[in-house]
Scaffold this motif. Structure first.
Motif, PDB file in Angstrom:
ATOM      1  N   VAL A 192      15.298   2.509   2.158  1.00  0.00           N
ATOM      2  CA  VAL A 192      15.344   1.105   1.766  1.00  0.00           C
ATOM      3  C   VAL A 192      15.984   1.022   0.388  1.00  0.00           C
ATOM      4  O   VAL A 192      15.536   1.673  -0.559  1.00  0.00           O
ATOM      5  CB  VAL A 192      13.928   0.494   1.758  1.00  0.00           C
ATOM      6  N   MET A 193      17.037   0.220   0.273  1.00  0.00           N
ATOM      7  CA  MET A 193      17.788   0.093  -0.971  1.00  0.00           C
ATOM      8  C   MET A 193      17.491  -1.276  -1.573  1.00  0.00           C
ATOM      9  O   MET A 193      17.769  -2.309  -0.952  1.00  0.00           O
ATOM     10  CB  MET A 193      19.288   0.247  -0.713  1.00  0.00           C
ATOM     11  N   THR A 194      16.933  -1.286  -2.773  1.00  0.00           N
ATOM     12  CA  THR A 194      16.533  -2.545  -3.403  1.00  0.00           C
ATOM     13  C   THR A 194      17.465  -2.969  -4.539  1.00  0.00           C
ATOM     14  O   THR A 194      17.274  -4.041  -5.114  1.00  0.00           O
ATOM     15  CB  THR A 194      15.101  -2.423  -3.961  1.00  0.00           C
ATOM     16  N   SER A 195      18.465  -2.157  -4.855  1.00  0.00           N
ATOM     17  CA  SER A 195      19.391  -2.527  -5.931  1.00  0.00           C
ATOM     18  C   SER A 195      20.468  -3.463  -5.388  1.00  0.00           C
ATOM     19  O   SER A 195      20.694  -3.558  -4.173  1.00  0.00           O
ATOM     20  CB  SER A 195      20.041  -1.273  -6.519  1.00  0.00           C
ATOM     21  N   ALA A 196      21.156  -4.141  -6.288  1.00  0.00           N
ATOM     22  CA  ALA A 196      22.205  -5.084  -5.882  1.00  0.00           C
ATOM     23  C   ALA A 196      23.455  -4.377  -5.390  1.00  0.00           C
ATOM     24  O   ALA A 196      24.308  -4.995  -4.754  1.00  0.00           O
ATOM     25  CB  ALA A 196      22.558  -6.002  -7.051  1.00  0.00           C
ATOM     26  N   THR A 197      23.584  -3.088  -5.673  1.00  0.00           N
ATOM     27  CA  THR A 197      24.722  -2.303  -5.207  1.00  0.00           C
ATOM     28  C   THR A 197      24.215  -1.010  -4.585  1.00  0.00           C
ATOM     29  O   THR A 197      23.164  -0.488  -4.967  1.00  0.00           O
ATOM     30  CB  THR A 197      25.686  -1.970  -6.355  1.00  0.00           C
ATOM     31  N   VAL A 198      24.988  -0.494  -3.629  1.00  0.00           N
ATOM     32  CA  VAL A 198      24.651   0.777  -2.981  1.00  0.00           C
ATOM     33  C   VAL A 198      25.839   1.716  -3.177  1.00  0.00           C
ATOM     34  O   VAL A 198      26.897   1.527  -2.567  1.00  0.00           O
ATOM     35  CB  VAL A 198      24.357   0.592  -1.486  1.00  0.00           C
ATOM     36  N   PRO A 199      25.722   2.726  -4.051  1.00  0.00           N
ATOM     37  CA  PRO A 199      26.836   3.652  -4.256  1.00  0.00           C
ATOM     38  C   PRO A 199      26.865   4.734  -3.181  1.00  0.00           C
ATOM     39  O   PRO A 199      25.843   5.318  -2.824  1.00  0.00           O
ATOM     40  CB  PRO A 199      26.544   4.247  -5.636  1.00  0.00           C
ATOM     41  N   LEU A 200      28.060   4.985  -2.652  1.00  0.00           N
ATOM     42  CA  LEU A 200      28.295   6.046  -1.684  1.00  0.00           C
ATOM     43  C   LEU A 200      29.388   6.955  -2.219  1.00  0.00           C
ATOM     44  O   LEU A 200      30.343   6.489  -2.843  1.00  0.00           O
ATOM     45  CB  LEU A 200      28.704   5.478  -0.326  1.00  0.00           C
ATOM     46  N   ARG A 201      29.250   8.227  -1.962  1.00  0.00           N
ATOM     47  CA  ARG A 201      30.215   9.213  -2.452  1.00  0.00           C
ATOM     48  C   ARG A 201      31.113   9.646  -1.299  1.00  0.00           C
ATOM     49  O   ARG A 201      30.629  10.073  -0.253  1.00  0.00           O
ATOM     50  CB  ARG A 201      29.485  10.426  -3.029  1.00  0.00           C
ATOM     51  N   LEU A 202      32.446   9.521  -1.490  1.00  0.00           N
ATOM     52  CA  LEU A 202      33.425   9.932  -0.498  1.00  0.00           C
ATOM     53  C   LEU A 202      34.204  11.123  -1.035  1.00  0.00           C
ATOM     54  O   LEU A 202      34.745  11.070  -2.137  1.00  0.00           O
ATOM     55  CB  LEU A 202      34.388   8.784  -0.189  1.00  0.00           C
ATOM     56  N   ASN A 203      34.263  12.184  -0.247  1.00  0.00           N
ATOM     57  CA  ASN A 203      34.995  13.386  -0.659  1.00  0.00           C
ATOM     58  C   ASN A 203      35.834  13.883   0.511  1.00  0.00           C
ATOM     59  O   ASN A 203      35.443  13.755   1.669  1.00  0.00           O
ATOM     60  CB  ASN A 203      34.040  14.494  -1.102  1.00  0.00           C
ATOM     61  N   VAL A 274       9.839 -17.728  -8.853  1.00  0.00           N
ATOM     62  CA  VAL A 274       9.762 -17.159 -10.201  1.00  0.00           C
ATOM     63  C   VAL A 274      10.876 -16.131 -10.341  1.00  0.00           C
ATOM     64  O   VAL A 274      11.288 -15.504  -9.368  1.00  0.00           O
ATOM     65  CB  VAL A 274       8.381 -16.513 -10.470  1.00  0.00           C
ATOM     66  N   ARG A 275      11.350 -15.960 -11.569  1.00  0.00           N
ATOM     67  CA  ARG A 275      12.484 -15.066 -11.790  1.00  0.00           C
ATOM     68  C   ARG A 275      12.100 -13.936 -12.732  1.00  0.00           C
ATOM     69  O   ARG A 275      11.326 -14.116 -13.664  1.00  0.00           O
ATOM     70  CB  ARG A 275      13.677 -15.832 -12.353  1.00  0.00           C
ATOM     71  N   ASN A 276      12.658 -12.769 -12.434  1.00  0.00           N
ATOM     72  CA  ASN A 276      12.455 -11.587 -13.267  1.00  0.00           C
ATOM     73  C   ASN A 276      13.532 -10.583 -12.891  1.00  0.00           C
ATOM     74  O   ASN A 276      13.826 -10.394 -11.698  1.00  0.00           O
ATOM     75  CB  ASN A 276      11.062 -10.988 -13.029  1.00  0.00           C
ATOM     76  N   GLU A 277      14.144  -9.953 -13.888  1.00  0.00           N
ATOM     77  CA  GLU A 277      15.208  -8.991 -13.598  1.00  0.00           C
ATOM     78  C   GLU A 277      14.716  -7.824 -12.754  1.00  0.00           C
ATOM     79  O   GLU A 277      15.498  -7.182 -12.045  1.00  0.00           O
ATOM     80  CB  GLU A 277      15.813  -8.465 -14.901  1.00  0.00           C
ATOM     81  N   GLY A 278      13.417  -7.552 -12.811  1.00  0.00           N
ATOM     82  CA  GLY A 278      12.883  -6.442 -12.036  1.00  0.00           C
ATOM     83  C   GLY A 278      12.648  -6.768 -10.580  1.00  0.00           C
ATOM     84  O   GLY A 278      12.387  -5.863  -9.769  1.00  0.00           O
ATOM     85  N   ALA A 308       6.608  -6.343  -3.524  1.00  0.00           N
ATOM     86  CA  ALA A 308       5.888  -7.274  -4.393  1.00  0.00           C
ATOM     87  C   ALA A 308       5.551  -6.599  -5.714  1.00  0.00           C
ATOM     88  O   ALA A 308       5.362  -5.387  -5.774  1.00  0.00           O
ATOM     89  CB  ALA A 308       4.607  -7.742  -3.710  1.00  0.00           C
ATOM     90  N   PRO A 309       5.452  -7.377  -6.779  1.00  0.00           N
ATOM     91  CA  PRO A 309       4.924  -6.839  -8.035  1.00  0.00           C
ATOM     92  C   PRO A 309       3.399  -6.701  -7.924  1.00  0.00           C
ATOM     93  O   PRO A 309       2.753  -7.401  -7.136  1.00  0.00           O
ATOM     94  CB  PRO A 309       5.325  -7.888  -9.063  1.00  0.00           C
ATOM     95  N   THR A 310       2.843  -5.815  -8.717  1.00  0.00           N
ATOM     96  CA  THR A 310       1.390  -5.647  -8.758  1.00  0.00           C
ATOM     97  C   THR A 310       0.902  -5.802 -10.195  1.00  0.00           C
ATOM     98  O   THR A 310       1.678  -5.666 -11.145  1.00  0.00           O
ATOM     99  CB  THR A 310       0.985  -4.264  -8.214  1.00  0.00           C
ATOM    100  N   GLY A 311      -0.386  -6.109 -10.340  1.00  0.00           N
ATOM    101  CA  GLY A 311      -0.974  -6.265 -11.672  1.00  0.00           C
ATOM    102  C   GLY A 311      -2.462  -6.562 -11.565  1.00  0.00           C
ATOM    103  O   GLY A 311      -2.950  -6.993 -10.509  1.00  0.00           O
ATOM    104  N   PRO A 312      -3.226  -6.335 -12.626  1.00  0.00           N
ATOM    105  CA  PRO A 312      -4.685  -6.511 -12.576  1.00  0.00           C
ATOM    106  C   PRO A 312      -5.123  -7.944 -12.297  1.00  0.00           C
ATOM    107  O   PRO A 312      -6.233  -8.169 -11.810  1.00  0.00           O
ATOM    108  CB  PRO A 312      -5.142  -6.037 -13.949  1.00  0.00           C
ATOM    109  N   ARG A 335       0.204  -2.558 -13.412  1.00  0.00           N
ATOM    110  CA  ARG A 335       1.269  -3.546 -13.481  1.00  0.00           C
ATOM    111  C   ARG A 335       2.626  -2.905 -13.156  1.00  0.00           C
ATOM    112  O   ARG A 335       3.039  -1.926 -13.781  1.00  0.00           O
ATOM    113  CB  ARG A 335       1.316  -4.168 -14.870  1.00  0.00           C
ATOM    114  N   THR A 336       3.305  -3.449 -12.154  1.00  0.00           N
ATOM    115  CA  THR A 336       4.662  -3.008 -11.788  1.00  0.00           C
ATOM    116  C   THR A 336       5.500  -4.244 -11.487  1.00  0.00           C
ATOM    117  O   THR A 336       4.984  -5.293 -11.090  1.00  0.00           O
ATOM    118  CB  THR A 336       4.658  -2.102 -10.543  1.00  0.00           C
ATOM    119  N   ALA A 337       6.804  -4.117 -11.679  1.00  0.00           N
ATOM    120  CA  ALA A 337       7.706  -5.225 -11.372  1.00  0.00           C
ATOM    121  C   ALA A 337       8.022  -5.299  -9.891  1.00  0.00           C
ATOM    122  O   ALA A 337       8.257  -6.376  -9.339  1.00  0.00           O
ATOM    123  CB  ALA A 337       9.002  -5.095 -12.173  1.00  0.00           C
ATOM    124  N   LEU A 338       8.024  -4.143  -9.209  1.00  0.00           N
ATOM    125  CA  LEU A 338       8.384  -4.126  -7.794  1.00  0.00           C
ATOM    126  C   LEU A 338       7.796  -2.878  -7.146  1.00  0.00           C
ATOM    127  O   LEU A 338       8.060  -1.756  -7.581  1.00  0.00           O
ATOM    128  CB  LEU A 338       9.907  -4.129  -7.612  1.00  0.00           C
TER     129      LEU A 338
END
Length: 381
Positions: A192-203, A274-278, A308-312, A335-338
């Motif tokens: 599962v890829m959660t970043s806005a970009t997925v890098p792949l290596r071609l050789n 709600v917005r958060n960079e994480g 989901a984020p977690t927190g106390p 506490r975690t952002a994601l």
């Protein structure tokens, strides 16, 4: 496809040979002596007549070097032809020269067509074939009166602007390798890829190659050595690639590389954005009342994760597919952002229906995205 080359200037020759393209050498032929289309032999007292217009040369090759100066076959055939600017009827012939091959040779008589076969691969510009037309009748004569003053100059009877073709050869098929960054301990073959970009290596096994790629069977633009898939659509992605070398030889398609992109959640009654960079894609949904529900479209589910984020201070939500049992997810804790929380693991069997997410208490909860996919995964390498 057959391509015909004609002559160019000497300056163009130096440039074109350096870039492995077809060129012509020499200068333009002189104009014919008025009234003289063949060389008249001299008699005892008088000089003969010199034909100062040698034939011109054209060469058609069975294959054309590409923009990089390569062909991908080991057999090349050259068809030679000649023309004149006057009424000379010949007979005409040809001389050829070859460099760069295991059996090179300097100018020697040749006949059309000329076929070169079984050539080893060589870099661009490594082979050069040249041809020039010859006026065979005039070449056998000297119009100068041998015993007299000798005032008639015997100009060349061979084309002074020989046609030259330079090329490289590559007949080997390259190999291609595709690797993916990112790791998923639960599903390593389909992370599962959660970043806005997925890098792949071609050789590739050869330098200077380009790449062709597919994403879920559809052609997509890609570049090496690093190909970054930007803002991939949610769902399963199956990527394949192949390398195309400088001569145009394509490799076999690579083994499929897979990854999965979560589905972002849209706002519903009782939930605010709600917005958060994480957060996944920079936003999530927050509820502060018990019973607030999110309902996703009907789908087949073999594995279900909640991002989901977690927190106390956070509470609990419950999740189900269709009318199956509820699964309680506790969002309290460190506490975690994601965090990726496995609600239904891949070994629990298939089910289908709408996915419902419901807040269980008055404590606030924040949910970000959902991974819902069948439990069909490629085997581990």
């Amino acid at each position: 496809m057959t391509t015909t080359w004609v002559r160019r200037s000497a300056a163009a020759l130096a440039t074109a040979l350096a870039t492995a393209t077809l060129v012509a050498t020499g200068t333009a032929p002189a104009g014919a002596t008025p009234g003289c289309t063949d060389e008249t032999p001299p008699n005892v007292l008088l000089d003969g007549c010199d034909d100062s217009s040698p034939p011109e040369t054209s060469v058609a090759a069975s294959v054309t070097p590409n923009a990089a100066g390569y062909v991908n076959v080991s057999t090349v055939t050259f068809t030679l032809s000649s023309s004149v600017t006057d009424a000379d009827t010949g007979p005409f012939g040809f001389e050829c020269r070859l460099t760069g091959t295991p059996d090179p040779y300097d100018w020697k008589p040749c006949t059309s067509p000329v076929t070169l076969t079984g050539l080893p691969d060589v870099a661009a510009g490594g082979y050069v074939f040249s041809a020039r037309a010859v006026d065979l009748g005039d070449a056998a004569r000297n119009p100068d009166q041998l015993l007299g003053p000798g005032v008639v100059v015997d100009t060349p009877d061979v084309d002074q602007t020989a046609v030259s073709i330079a090329w490289g050869q590559d007949t080997k098929v390259p190999f291609v390798f595709v690797t993916r960054s990112g790791y998923d301990a639960d599903t390593p073959t389909q992370p599962v890829m959660t970043s806005a970009t997925v890098p792949l290596r071609l050789n590739s096994s050869e330098p200077g190659t380009t790449y062709e790629c597919t994403d879920n069977g559809r052609p997509t633009t890609c570049t090496g050595p690093t190909w970054v898939v930007k803002d991939p659509k949610p769902g399963r992605h199956v990527v394949t690639a192949r390398a195309v070398d400088r001569a145009g030889n394509p490799s076999a398609w690579s083994k499929p590389v897979e990854f999965f992109v979560p589905r972002n959640l849209t706002r519903s009654k009782g939930w605010s954005k709600v917005r958060n960079e994480g957060y996944f894609r920079g936003d999530a949904l927050r509820a502060e009342k018990r019973g607030a529900r999110l309902v996703l479209p009907r789908t087949k589910v073999g594995e279900l994760r909640l991002l989901a984020p977690t927190g106390p201070a956070f509470g609990k939500v419950r999740v189900r597919v269709g009318r199956r049992d509820w699964h309680v997810v506790d969002l309290s804790g460190r506490r975690t952002a994601l965090t990726q929380l496995v609600v239904i693991d891949r070994y629990s069997g298939m089910r289908s229906g709408r996915i419902t997410i419901e807040s269980l208490s008055s404590k606030p909860v924040v949910v970000d995205a959902v991974v819902a996919r069948p439990n069909r995964f490629p085997p581990a390498d």
